[in-house]
Design an enzyme around this catalytic site. Structure first.
Site, mmCIF file in Angstrom:
data_model
loop_
_atom_site.group_PDB
_atom_site.id
_atom_site.type_symbol
_atom_site.label_atom_id
_atom_site.label_comp_id
_atom_site.label_asym_id
_atom_site.label_seq_id
_atom_site.Cartn_x
_atom_site.Cartn_y
_atom_site.Cartn_z
ATOM 1 N N GLY A 31 0.668 -1.398 0.155
ATOM 2 C CA GLY A 31 -0.001 0.136 0.147
ATOM 3 C C GLY A 31 0.816 1.398 0.212
ATOM 4 O O GLY A 31 0.243 2.569 -0.367
ATOM 5 N N CYS A 240 -27.280 -8.629 -17.908
ATOM 6 C CA CYS A 240 -26.498 -8.210 -19.206
ATOM 7 C C CYS A 240 -27.348 -8.491 -20.352
ATOM 8 O O CYS A 240 -28.082 -9.739 -20.303
ATOM 9 C CB CYS A 240 -25.285 -9.074 -19.233
ATOM 10 S SG CYS A 240 -24.616 -8.937 -20.831
ATOM 11 N N CYS A 243 -25.682 -11.604 -22.333
ATOM 12 C CA CYS A 243 -25.313 -13.030 -21.712
ATOM 13 C C CYS A 243 -26.195 -13.379 -20.597
ATOM 14 O O CYS A 243 -26.123 -14.388 -19.951
ATOM 15 C CB CYS A 243 -23.855 -13.130 -21.346
ATOM 16 S SG CYS A 243 -23.382 -12.216 -19.786
ATOM 17 N N CYS A 265 -22.243 -6.371 -20.083
ATOM 18 C CA CYS A 265 -21.081 -6.759 -19.205
ATOM 19 C C CYS A 265 -19.927 -5.744 -19.640
ATOM 20 O O CYS A 265 -19.823 -5.852 -20.748
ATOM 21 C CB CYS A 265 -20.618 -8.148 -19.098
ATOM 22 S SG CYS A 265 -21.845 -9.622 -18.572
ATOM 23 N N CYS A 271 -18.014 -12.060 -20.726
ATOM 24 C CA CYS A 271 -19.422 -11.953 -21.415
ATOM 25 C C CYS A 271 -19.394 -13.041 -22.713
ATOM 26 O O CYS A 271 -20.452 -13.820 -22.773
ATOM 27 C CB CYS A 271 -19.894 -10.622 -22.028
ATOM 28 S SG CYS A 271 -21.573 -10.313 -22.470
#
Lengths: 291, 221
Positions: A31, A240, A243, A265, A271
């Site tokens: 980080g 979606c 899909c 998507c 997808c």
């Protein structure tokens, strides 16, 4: 050899050594933003010069590279970076998440769960999560040194005061390994839970701002929140339209100038694979008719 | 060293993924006198990157033969990471061999310093007698990355057992290494307490390496 030739993966060896040393420190201090001597790349800042330098420094001849831009393999940015590495490193490329060993991404984490053999490289525009709250680098550096992150909580609180909820939707700040607050790059907050306990190593490169940082695998990453306003990932309440997926991150696509739109998507590979498996959109009776 | 330039694999030079992999395999047999600057240093770095991301996990490097007391993997790591920007500190066993300093100057151009606190990398051949970690640069609160990385040569990854926990480790990992100072776990605990300051360790046994970055919690078992 009259044609211009490049060193493997474009960067010279001294630059790679410098970037590699920064990557090792970044992994050792999860980080923390390690400063590095970012080079000028043959593409403009904002096109992923940080991610490209990180990828160029870790890439080997046996790697298979995937590049996505907002989840898509076929936008200009993704295509250009993929071509760049085919030209300068001769590596194999793929669009399938599970076949890639190195994935460079702009603003998404693939839907397909990553494995221990993969490295995810993020392109980062502004690595400092406190920058819009405190413009001075000397001050933000001291705030990180002292873990003085009260200002970030004030910002989230002001969101709640103004909007009734935390209105930050992307680049949602996280705390890595219980120490540093980090900008996860402008991924949607839908992706934030995937940062934590990932099997894959995650590296972040900011070219213009000259910073590299990292999240090692299996590291706790917590999205900042309050007890009475817990963090909540957001996704459009739809399936979606290609899909039928109800658990993936969706893009809203405008289809005409009469208000027509569809949700699809954002992860094109995910997808496509679902459609190849026979998944399709089933229109819902109650769904509003678009357009 | 070899007559294949790093560009042999370049698509425009007629190379391709298949040709390239075959070249890499046929070019190297055992530890080389030097390394291919592009491919071999990438391989050594990538192994160390994996090790740092997964503390305690072992990786085997294709080493570089260098004057004693250099272990093949230590020489490979130094060649791929050290240059004029990284002062090196040598322990007594390394410093006693004049050839070591000559090899470092010739291959890396890295300055050799007397004060451990000034070094970016410290080379330690006598692990049991390694100096206290506090003698090396710990970085500052603002810049914890300005610290020393210790390359510590040991005999094998067996012997004294430890349990590792921390970033990069799912639950916990069993680890063993010897010889190490008797109070190694205590020293690592003190190092961990300084986080985000502190030093990072790379342990080397012949061609094998493992990393113990400052983020790891080491417990004697």
């Amino acid at each position: 050899m009259s044609a211009p030739v490049y060193n493997f993966a474009y960067l010279d060896e001294q630059t790679k050594r410098m970037i590699r040393r920064a990557i090792l420190k970044a992994i050792a201090i999860p980080g923390y933003q390690v400063p590095f001597a970012s080079r000028e790349m043959p593409m403009p800042y904002g096109w992923g010069t940080g991610g490209v330098q990180v990828t160029a420094s870790i890439l080997g001849p046996d790697d298979t590279l995937k590049v996505i831009d907002q989840g898509s393999d076929d936008t200009t940015n993704a295509v250009s970076i993929r071509k760049f590495f085919v030209k300068t490193a001769g590596v194999e490329t793929t669009t399938r998440t599970e076949d890639a060993t190195v994935i460079q991404t702009r603003h998404r984490i693939p839907e397909t769960a990553l494995t221990e053999n993969q490295v995810l490289v993020y392109q980062v525009p502004i690595p400092e999560p406190l920058r819009f709250l405190e413009p001075r680098e000397t001050e933000t550096r001291r705030m990180h040194a002292l873990s003085e992150y009260g200002l970030m909580h004030v910002k989230l609180y002001e969101d709640i005061a103004r909007h009734g909820h935390i209105a930050t939707t992307y680049a949602y700040p996280v705390e890595v390994g219980g120490r540093y607050v980090m900008d996860p790059s402008p991924i949607p907050k839908f992706d934030n839970p995937k940062l934590s306990d990932s099997a894959a190593l995650q590296l972040f490169g900011a070219g213009r701002e000259k910073r590299i940082y990292a999240i090692p695998p299996y590291t706790k990453v917590k999205s900042l929140d309050f007890e009475d306003h817990p963090f909540e990932p957001y996704r459009h309440d739809a399936a979606c339209e290609l899909c039928g997926a109800t658990h993936s991150y969706l893009d809203e696509v405008i289809t005409d100038d009469k208000g027509g739109r569809m949700f699809v998507c954002s992860d094109t590979d995910f997808c496509e694979q679902r459609r190849a498996e026979g998944h399709a959109h089933v229109p819902d009776q109650n769904e509003a008719v678009h357009g | 060293m070899n007559n294949l330039s790093p560009f042999a694999a370049h698509p425009r030079e007629g190379g391709g993924p298949e040709v390239k992999k075959q070249d890499l395999d046929s070019r190297f047999r055992g530890n080389e006198r030097s390394m291919d600057p592009a491919y071999e240093s990438q391989a050594a770095f990538r192994a160390l990157m994996d090790c740092t991301a997964r503390p305690g996990e072992l990786r085997k490097l294709r080493g570089v033969s260098a004057p004693a007391p250099f272990a093949p993997a230590t020489a490979a790591l130094i060649q791929s990471l050290a240059d004029y920007e990284t002062p090196l500190w040598l322990d007594a066993a390394f410093a006693a061999e004049k050839k070591v300093a000559d090899w470092i100057r010739f291959h890396c151009g890295a300055p050799i310093v007397r004060e451990p606190g000034e070094a970016a990398f410290a080379l330690i051949a006598d692990a049991a007698a390694m100096p206290p970690l506090a003698q090396f640069s710990q970085g500052t609160a603002e810049y914890p990355d300005r610290s020393t990385t210790l390359l510590v040569q040991i005999e094998s990854f067996a012997g004294t057992p430890f349990t590792l926990r921390g970033p990069g480790i799912k639950a916990s990992r069993e680890f063993a290494a010897s010889p190490l100072p008797a109070d190694f776990a205590v020293r690592m605990k003190e190092n961990r307490a300084l986080f985000p300051r502190g030093v990072d360790l790379v342990l080397v046994a012949g061609n094998d390496i493992a990393a113990l970055p400052r983020s790891v919690a080491v417990e004697a078992r």
